[in-house]
Design a protein around this motif. Structure first.
Motif, PDB file in Angstrom:
ATOM      1  N   ALA A   1       4.871   4.681   2.927  1.00  0.00           N
ATOM      2  CA  ALA A   1       3.707   5.460   3.353  1.00  0.00           C
ATOM      3  C   ALA A   1       3.345   5.159   4.801  1.00  0.00           C
ATOM      4  O   ALA A   1       3.831   4.195   5.396  1.00  0.00           O
ATOM      5  CB  ALA A   1       2.514   5.144   2.456  1.00  0.00           C
ATOM      6  N   ALA A   2       2.454   6.005   5.323  1.00  0.00           N
ATOM      7  CA  ALA A   2       1.883   5.817   6.656  1.00  0.00           C
ATOM      8  C   ALA A   2       0.383   5.585   6.508  1.00  0.00           C
ATOM      9  O   ALA A   2      -0.287   6.277   5.743  1.00  0.00           O
ATOM     10  CB  ALA A   2       2.137   7.048   7.516  1.00  0.00           C
TER      11      ALA A   2
ATOM     12  N   PRO B   1      -1.216  -3.382   8.231  1.00  0.00           N
ATOM     13  CA  PRO B   1       0.016  -3.921   8.822  1.00  0.00           C
ATOM     14  C   PRO B   1       1.265  -3.383   8.121  1.00  0.00           C
ATOM     15  O   PRO B   1       1.236  -3.066   6.931  1.00  0.00           O
ATOM     16  CB  PRO B   1      -0.107  -5.432   8.596  1.00  0.00           C
ATOM     17  CG  PRO B   1      -1.540  -5.681   8.273  1.00  0.00           C
ATOM     18  CD  PRO B   1      -2.075  -4.425   7.674  1.00  0.00           C
ATOM     19  N   PHE B   2       2.347  -3.284   8.890  1.00  0.00           N
ATOM     20  CA  PHE B   2       3.622  -2.855   8.308  1.00  0.00           C
ATOM     21  C   PHE B   2       4.029  -3.825   7.207  1.00  0.00           C
ATOM     22  O   PHE B   2       3.732  -5.010   7.266  1.00  0.00           O
ATOM     23  CB  PHE B   2       4.722  -2.797   9.375  1.00  0.00           C
ATOM     24  CG  PHE B   2       4.495  -1.745  10.420  1.00  0.00           C
ATOM     25  CD1 PHE B   2       4.090  -0.462  10.073  1.00  0.00           C
ATOM     26  CD2 PHE B   2       4.693  -2.019  11.754  1.00  0.00           C
ATOM     27  CE1 PHE B   2       3.878   0.515  11.017  1.00  0.00           C
ATOM     28  CE2 PHE B   2       4.491  -1.047  12.717  1.00  0.00           C
ATOM     29  CZ  PHE B   2       4.078   0.221  12.351  1.00  0.00           C
TER      30      PHE B   2
ATOM     31  N   PHE C   1       2.891   2.480  -6.256  1.00  0.00           N
ATOM     32  CA  PHE C   1       2.828   1.476  -5.202  1.00  0.00           C
ATOM     33  C   PHE C   1       3.716   1.921  -4.053  1.00  0.00           C
ATOM     34  O   PHE C   1       4.838   2.394  -4.270  1.00  0.00           O
ATOM     35  CB  PHE C   1       3.306   0.115  -5.716  1.00  0.00           C
ATOM     36  CG  PHE C   1       2.409  -0.446  -6.781  1.00  0.00           C
ATOM     37  CD1 PHE C   1       1.312  -1.212  -6.444  1.00  0.00           C
ATOM     38  CD2 PHE C   1       2.660  -0.197  -8.121  1.00  0.00           C
ATOM     39  CE1 PHE C   1       0.483  -1.727  -7.427  1.00  0.00           C
ATOM     40  CE2 PHE C   1       1.832  -0.708  -9.110  1.00  0.00           C
ATOM     41  CZ  PHE C   1       0.735  -1.476  -8.766  1.00  0.00           C
ATOM     42  N   VAL C   2       3.210   1.770  -2.824  1.00  0.00           N
ATOM     43  CA  VAL C   2       3.969   2.145  -1.631  1.00  0.00           C
ATOM     44  C   VAL C   2       3.891   1.017  -0.611  1.00  0.00           C
ATOM     45  O   VAL C   2       2.948   0.222  -0.615  1.00  0.00           O
ATOM     46  CB  VAL C   2       3.454   3.457  -0.999  1.00  0.00           C
ATOM     47  CG1 VAL C   2       3.688   4.632  -1.918  1.00  0.00           C
ATOM     48  CG2 VAL C   2       1.986   3.360  -0.622  1.00  0.00           C
ATOM     49  N   ARG C   3       4.897   0.976   0.253  1.00  0.00           N
ATOM     50  CA  ARG C   3       4.938  -0.016   1.339  1.00  0.00           C
ATOM     51  C   ARG C   3       4.666   0.710   2.647  1.00  0.00           C
ATOM     52  O   ARG C   3       5.252   1.755   2.927  1.00  0.00           O
ATOM     53  CB  ARG C   3       6.310  -0.695   1.358  1.00  0.00           C
ATOM     54  CG  ARG C   3       6.440  -1.830   2.346  1.00  0.00           C
ATOM     55  CD  ARG C   3       7.770  -2.562   2.165  1.00  0.00           C
ATOM     56  NE  ARG C   3       8.901  -1.666   2.185  1.00  0.00           N
ATOM     57  CZ  ARG C   3       9.578  -1.327   3.282  1.00  0.00           C
ATOM     58  NH1 ARG C   3       9.234  -1.808   4.461  1.00  0.00           N
ATOM     59  NH2 ARG C   3      10.613  -0.509   3.205  1.00  0.00           N
ATOM     60  N   ILE C   4       3.783   0.175   3.468  1.00  0.00           N
ATOM     61  CA  ILE C   4       3.416   0.803   4.738  1.00  0.00           C
ATOM     62  C   ILE C   4       4.532   0.566   5.756  1.00  0.00           C
ATOM     63  O   ILE C   4       4.871  -0.578   6.050  1.00  0.00           O
ATOM     64  CB  ILE C   4       2.080   0.239   5.284  1.00  0.00           C
ATOM     65  CG1 ILE C   4       0.963   0.417   4.267  1.00  0.00           C
ATOM     66  CG2 ILE C   4       1.734   0.880   6.626  1.00  0.00           C
ATOM     67  CD1 ILE C   4       0.648   1.852   3.890  1.00  0.00           C
ATOM     68  N   ILE C   5       5.085   1.675   6.287  1.00  0.00           N
ATOM     69  CA  ILE C   5       6.154   1.571   7.290  1.00  0.00           C
ATOM     70  C   ILE C   5       5.878   2.435   8.522  1.00  0.00           C
ATOM     71  O   ILE C   5       6.679   2.460   9.443  1.00  0.00           O
ATOM     72  CB  ILE C   5       7.531   1.959   6.709  1.00  0.00           C
ATOM     73  CG1 ILE C   5       7.559   3.419   6.279  1.00  0.00           C
ATOM     74  CG2 ILE C   5       7.947   1.024   5.590  1.00  0.00           C
ATOM     75  CD1 ILE C   5       8.970   3.975   6.069  1.00  0.00           C
TER      76      ILE C   5
END
Length: 145
Positions: free
Chosen positions: A47-48, A53-54, A70-74
């Motif tokens: 996700a954005a 923080p990344f 669940f998503v990871r911020i990239i």
């Protein structure tokens, strides 16, 4: 003093539940570099977000569909100020967001351990399917005359 303010601000953004609109990435962005330098892959749960923080893991809940992922911020974004997060195509599909285009979500940061615990709990939960008793099979067996 600036560092102290930055740390306080970063902690307060990460510690709370945010409510707002979510949308998802276009398929034409596949393979493009994100702000973190990672290539966007629609099949990954990423996700954005403007400030997190990344590599931060975020739990996204969509009240309309009552689904969580669940998503990871990239990446940084979304570019529309009306939205708080852009999720990948895979995450949008998991949430049931695709038919709507955008929808209200609740997001909160999670630790790696709590994310894994939640995923394990969801996998191990027994799912019961309700199959209504067929009225035709009942009526056929009785054969009223």
């Amino acid at each position: 003093m600036r560092i102290l303010f930055f740390l306080f601000f970063s902690f307060s953004v990460c510690a709370q539940v945010q409510k707002g609109q979510a949308s998802f990435y276009s398929n034409r962005l596949k393979g493009h570099r994100t702000s973190s330098g990672e290539k966007y892959n629609p099949a990954k749960f990423t996700a954005a977000h403007r400030k997190l923080p990344f590599n931060t893991w975020v739990e996204v809940y969509m009240p309309k569909t009552k689904k969580t992922t669940f998503v990871r911020i990239i990446d940084r974004g979304p570019h529309s100020r009306k939205r708080i997060i852009d999720v990948s195509r895979a995450a949008a599909k998991d949430l049931g967001l695709i038919p709507y285009g955008f929808s209200t979500v609740h997001i909160k940061t999670v630790t790696e351990k709590s994310r894994i615990d939640s995923l394990n709990a969801m996998e191990s939960a027994e799912i019961y399917e309700f199959e209504p008793k067929s009225a035709t099979s009942d009526s056929l067996s009785r054969n009223p005359q």
